[in-house]
Design a protein around this motif. Structure first.
Motif, PDB file in Angstrom:
ATOM      1  N   GLY A   8       0.770  -1.234   0.000  1.00 49.34           N
ATOM      2  CA  GLY A   8       0.000   0.000   0.000  1.00 49.34           C
ATOM      3  C   GLY A   8       0.798   1.279   0.000  1.00 49.34           C
ATOM      4  N   GLY A   9       2.116   1.197   0.102  1.00 48.92           N
ATOM      5  CA  GLY A   9       2.907   2.420   0.088  1.00 48.92           C
ATOM      6  C   GLY A   9       2.923   3.052  -1.286  1.00 48.92           C
ATOM      7  N   GLY A  10       3.503   4.240  -1.356  1.00 49.35           N
ATOM      8  CA  GLY A  10       3.597   4.927  -2.634  1.00 49.35           C
ATOM      9  C   GLY A  10       3.940   6.383  -2.467  1.00 49.35           C
ATOM     10  N   LEU A  11       3.808   7.105  -3.576  1.00 47.82           N
ATOM     11  CA  LEU A  11       4.063   8.549  -3.612  1.00 47.82           C
ATOM     12  C   LEU A  11       2.725   9.280  -3.567  1.00 47.82           C
ATOM     13  N   VAL A  12       2.625  10.225  -2.674  1.00 49.87           N
ATOM     14  CA  VAL A  12       1.377  10.970  -2.531  1.00 49.87           C
ATOM     15  C   VAL A  12       1.707  12.436  -2.249  1.00 49.87           C
ATOM     16  N   GLN A  13       0.828  13.325  -2.676  1.00 45.82           N
ATOM     17  CA  GLN A  13       1.039  14.748  -2.433  1.00 45.82           C
ATOM     18  C   GLN A  13       0.660  15.103  -0.997  1.00 45.82           C
ATOM     19  N   PRO A  14       1.227  16.172  -0.471  1.00 45.41           N
ATOM     20  CA  PRO A  14       0.826  16.626   0.870  1.00 45.41           C
ATOM     21  C   PRO A  14      -0.688  16.822   0.944  1.00 45.41           C
ATOM     22  N   GLY A  15      -1.250  16.363   2.050  1.00 43.19           N
ATOM     23  CA  GLY A  15      -2.698  16.419   2.216  1.00 43.19           C
ATOM     24  C   GLY A  15      -3.421  15.191   1.725  1.00 43.19           C
ATOM     25  N   GLY A  16      -2.706  14.333   1.023  1.00 44.81           N
ATOM     26  CA  GLY A  16      -3.315  13.135   0.467  1.00 44.81           C
ATOM     27  C   GLY A  16      -3.434  12.007   1.471  1.00 44.81           C
ATOM     28  N   SER A  17      -3.906  10.856   0.979  1.00 43.22           N
ATOM     29  CA  SER A  17      -4.150   9.694   1.836  1.00 43.22           C
ATOM     30  C   SER A  17      -3.582   8.425   1.209  1.00 43.22           C
ATOM     31  N   LEU A  18      -3.257   7.486   2.057  1.00 42.01           N
ATOM     32  CA  LEU A  18      -2.843   6.145   1.642  1.00 42.01           C
ATOM     33  C   LEU A  18      -3.381   5.147   2.653  1.00 42.01           C
ATOM     34  N   LEU A  81      -3.544   0.454   8.125  1.00 44.44           N
ATOM     35  CA  LEU A  81      -3.229   1.774   8.650  1.00 44.44           C
ATOM     36  C   LEU A  81      -3.638   2.787   7.596  1.00 44.44           C
ATOM     37  N   GLN A  82      -4.659   3.559   7.932  1.00 44.33           N
ATOM     38  CA  GLN A  82      -5.149   4.609   7.042  1.00 44.33           C
ATOM     39  C   GLN A  82      -4.391   5.884   7.356  1.00 44.33           C
TER      40      GLN A  82
END
Length: 131
Positions: A8-18, A81-82
């Motif tokens: 579930g990991g990855g690259l996300v912008q600030p404010g985003g969710s994983l 883990l959200q």
């Protein structure tokens, strides 16, 4: 020991969710504690959150409380883990660690169990928060 597989990991912008997943192999877990840790380059490993079959509620580090949410699906032997409202400082490799016992086990015991070398660890999943 348990075999743990994270995803579930990855690259996300600030404010985003994983959403991270930690799946444990074998029979359905009964007495267990599973925690998420993270480690950023040059920093100490930090416990982020912990869920156990014996605690009334999960625990969270102050740095993530109110933004991260841990949940367990016992039918799938998986703890999620959200990660919400992500910040650049959340960038790290995230690991799950788990212990299964014949007797009830609480999250407060997990650090000692880890120190004794009796916990199982996943391989880690990279979370990068960047614009």
């Amino acid at each position: 020991q348990l075999l743990l597989v994270e995803s579930g990991g990855g690259l996300v912008q600030p404010g985003g969710s994983l959403t991270l997943s930690c799946e444990a192999s074998g029979d359905r877990l009964k007495n267990y504690a599973i925690a998420w840790f993270r480690q950023a380059p040059g920093k100490e490993r930090e416990e982020v959150s912990c869920f156990s079959s014996s605690d009334a509620s999960p625990s969270y580090a102050a740095s993530v409380k109110g933004r991260f949410d841990i949940a367990s699906d016992t039918a799938k032997n998986t703890v999620y883990l959200q990660l919400n409202s992500l910040k650049p400082e959340d960038t790290a490799v995230y690991y799950c660690a788990a212990v299964e016992s014949v007797t009830p086990v609480k999250c407060v015991a997990l650090p000692l169990i880890i120190k004794a070398g009796l916990a199982s660890w996943g391989q880690g999943t990279q979370v990068t928060v960047s614009s």
